[in-house]
Design an enzyme around this catalytic site. Structure first.
Site, PDB file in Angstrom:
ATOM      1  N   TYR A 112       0.802  -1.222   0.000  1.00 21.70           N
ATOM      2  CA  TYR A 112       0.000   0.000   0.000  1.00 21.70           C
ATOM      3  C   TYR A 112       0.839   1.277   0.000  1.00 21.70           C
ATOM      4  CZ  TYR A 112      -3.783  -3.165   1.327  1.00 21.70           C
ATOM      5  OH  TYR A 112      -4.699  -4.192   1.355  1.00 21.70           O
ATOM      6  N   ILE A 113       2.121   1.183   0.182  1.00 20.60           N
ATOM      7  CA  ILE A 113       2.958   2.381   0.286  1.00 20.60           C
ATOM      8  C   ILE A 113       4.000   2.372  -0.832  1.00 20.60           C
ATOM      9  CG2 ILE A 113       2.623   2.765   2.738  1.00 20.60           C
ATOM     10  CD1 ILE A 113       5.133   1.232   3.329  1.00 20.60           C
TER      11      ILE A 113
END
Length: 649
Positions: A106-107
């Site tokens: 997600y990053i």
């Protein structure tokens, strides 16, 4: 057995060397641990200007790092949160609260332009095969600034550890400029969490520092913590405040955490307690103040070495000059190569040498025709001549380029190359000023980019006023002694001995002359009819003379010993009298009168004698007592002082 021992010794040394050099300790050259170096190498390889999923970076990095994706991911998060070498996008955790980062899928991240300026130069980097031999990775980056001081480092190896505190990047660069200029410089730590730091005992990176939180006491009934001491989080600090309140060391109504992108912890104080009088207690009994020991251990020339901050700056000042010199020499060589090729291209096209190859039917004939065509222009070509590679390059020039050849544009390009060569030569002759201008350029970029951490100093450096814990703690706890059953402590029912604080230590002198110093007990056995129980205050005891009157074991003769109890080891038993002696009386007054009654015997006419305690000298704790009489003693009684007294010393 000797053979097996040698195998174990060799394997252990190899393991220890591997952990020290290839895992835990950063290298002085580029300030990176191996996993950090491999992460940056992966980001440089993947760089296309866009952000990359951290999960993809971890997968790419596994080609170089043999210890799995978990170690890569945690190292990447830590490095990214320095906000110096890696750009972040997404939730990378919170350095204030200690919250973890989101899942790697997600990053996103990418290398910063500053990281490329500092590290990236493939032509000057030394390369080695990766652990599986399929790829190559940098042995060390040629770092142009002392990264190890900017990012800091912490690691535990076999038999050694490192603890390097982070410093302000602009101050580090300014120190390097001062070093290149021959001026004095001094560096102190700067932490991303702000706060205060006492650098009195920093010792150039190998001592210790005291760090404090920043407290807002403008409201007399509440305290706001707005900046954290380095090494703590809001959670750990709040836990320490609650523990101190539970122990009765500070009095609060409650504590609340409102931290987001800035620290804000509110402490509401109890009735009758005000913020100014609580500050010292917070520093003394909670994580609002902490001591950090530092040890600047790095790998230098392949070996672990403890060095100073000053030595790091001096090393990197020389390293910067060396790297920039190599870059300029490489650029000069490339410019000369380019100018040589452009000269050959101009002659090849303008003098129509390419026409001579039309009639040739073999490769050798083509090459010879080109070489023969350049013979009249040998002076213009220069000492380098025309090599086989040069001929190959000329023969690859497309017809379109020959037909559209612009003489004016070619001449302009040659002038630009010559001007740049002249400029490079000037830089090489003045390499130190050029190095200083390079550092000033980095400082300007950092100040222009607010996203890069370290522009402005966050931590205030100074000297703290020392807090005396004993002075700020109230002695409001009753120490009691049950003389009949022999128990002493704060939870004992008995006579009150003294008002004490939780930090006081207790001296107990028992009936047999044995004494012990312990922490303040809730309930401990001291023995019935102990001679003396009180606070073990070294300053007060240094001025207190204990007088011990006892009977010798074998003869029963009375003796006196006057001494001062100056030092001790906690919970260790000591004796004021010889083994087997019977204590008759212990007193801590400077002077008093006492009477010794002797055991009744035939023909004994004098049954008692009076003595004055002050008539006998003070001796050491290990010294023996002085005999008062050769007669066997029966008892000792203290009497009001009326002067006189017998002195048989």
């Amino acid at each position: 057995m000797a053979y097996i021992k040698n195998i174990f010794d060799r394997n252990f040394l190899e393991y220890a060397s591997y952990v020290i050099k290839d895992r835990a300790i950063p290298d002085l050259e580029d300030g990176l641990k191996p996993v950090q170096r491999r992460i940056l190498h992966s980001l440089f390889e993947m760089d296309d200007g866009k952000f990359h999923k951290v999960a993809n970076v971890m997968g790419h990095c596994m080609k170089y790092h043999p210890h799995g994706e978990a170690s890569i991911g945690s190292a990447l998060i830590v490095l990214a949160n320095k906000q110096f070498l890696i750009d972040r996008q997404g939730n990378f955790g919170n350095i204030y609260t200690g919250d973890g980062a989101a899942a790697p899928r997600y990053i996103e991240c990418r290398a910063t332009p500053l990281a490329k300026d500092i590290f990236y130069n493939p032509k000057l980097t030394e390369w080695a095969a990766s652990y599986d031999g399929r790829n190559r990775e940098p042995v060390l980056f040629s770092a142009k600034i002392p990264v190890v001081l900017v990012t800091g480092a912490e690691g535990i190896a076999v038999g050694m550890s490192t603890k390097i505190l982070p410093h302000n990047i602009i101050e580090v660069l300014q120190a390097e400029i001062a070093c290149l200029s021959g001026k004095k410089f001094q560096l102190f730590p700067d932490f991303p969490t702000g706060g205060f730091v006492d650098v009195t005992d920093y010792r150039d990176g190998n001592g210790k520092v005291l760090v404090r939180a920043k407290l807002d006491t403008s409201d007399p009934k509440r305290i706001l913590i707005t900046e954290l001491p380095f090494g703590t989080t809001t959670e750990s600090l709040i836990n320490s405040v609650e523990a101190a309140a539970k122990a009765g060391r500070i009095k609060i109504l409650g504590i609340s955490d409102f931290t987001t992108d800035k620290v804000e912890i509110e402490i509401k104080l109890a009735r009758g307690v005000y913020s100014q009088e609580t500050v010292d207690a917070l520093y003394a009994f909670t994580d609002c103040e902490q001591s950090i020991s530092v040890n600047l251990l790095v790998i230098r020339n392949g070996l672990p070495a403890v060095i100073t901050v000053t030595e790091v700056i001096k090393h990197h000042a020389k390293q910067l000059v060396r790297i920039l010199t190599k870059e300029l020499e490489l650029e000069k060589k490339e410019l000369l190569d380019k100018m040589h090729l452009r000269t050959l291209e101009r002659i090849f096209i303008e003098e129509r040498i390419y026409k001579a190859i039309e009639k040739m039917k073999s490769a050798k004939g083509v090459t010879d025709a080109v070489l023969d065509g350049f013979k009249p222009f040998a002076k213009e070509v220069g000492s380098r001549g025309v090599s086989a590679d040069d001929v190959e390059h000329l023969l690859r020039i497309p017809i379109r380029r020959i037909s559209l050849y612009d003489i004016s544009k070619a001449q302009e390009e040659m002038l630009q190359i010559q001007a740049r060569i002249k400029e490079v030569n000037g830089h090489l002759k003045n390499i130190v000023p050029y190095s200083i201008s390079f550092l000033n350029g980095i400082i300007a970029k950092i100040k222009a980019n607010e996203e890069v951490a370290g522009g402005a100093r966050k931590t205030t450096a100074g000297v703290f006023e020392k807090i005396n814990v004993k002075e700020i703690v109230k002695r409001d706890v009753e120490l009691k002694y049950d003389r009949k059953n022999g128990y002493v402590g704060t939870l004992v029912f008995g006579e009150k001995i003294a008002d004490v604080s939780p930090y006081d230590r207790i001296l107990t002198i028992r009936k047999n002359g044995m004494y012990t110093v312990t922490e303040l007990p809730e309930k401990a056995f001291a023995g019935a009819d102990a001679w003396w129980i009180g606070v073990a205050d070294k300053e007060a005891l240094a001025e207190t003379i204990f007088t011990v009157i006892y009977k010798e074991k074998d003869t029963g003769c009375p003796c006196i010993k006057r001494c001062i109890i100056e030092g001790w080891i906690m919970n260790k038993d000591y004796f004021l009298v010889p083994e087997g002696a019977e204590v008759l009386h212990i007193d801590k007054r400077e002077d008093f009168m006492f009477t010794i009654k002797y055991a009744q015997k035939a023909k004994l006419k004098v049954l008692s004698d009076d003595f004055r305690a002050a008539s006998y000298n003070v001796r050491g704790l290990k010294a023996g007592g002085l005999r008062l009489s050769n007669k066997a003693a029966a008892s000792c009684s203290v009497k009001p002082d009326k002067g006189g007294g017998k002195n048989e010393e």
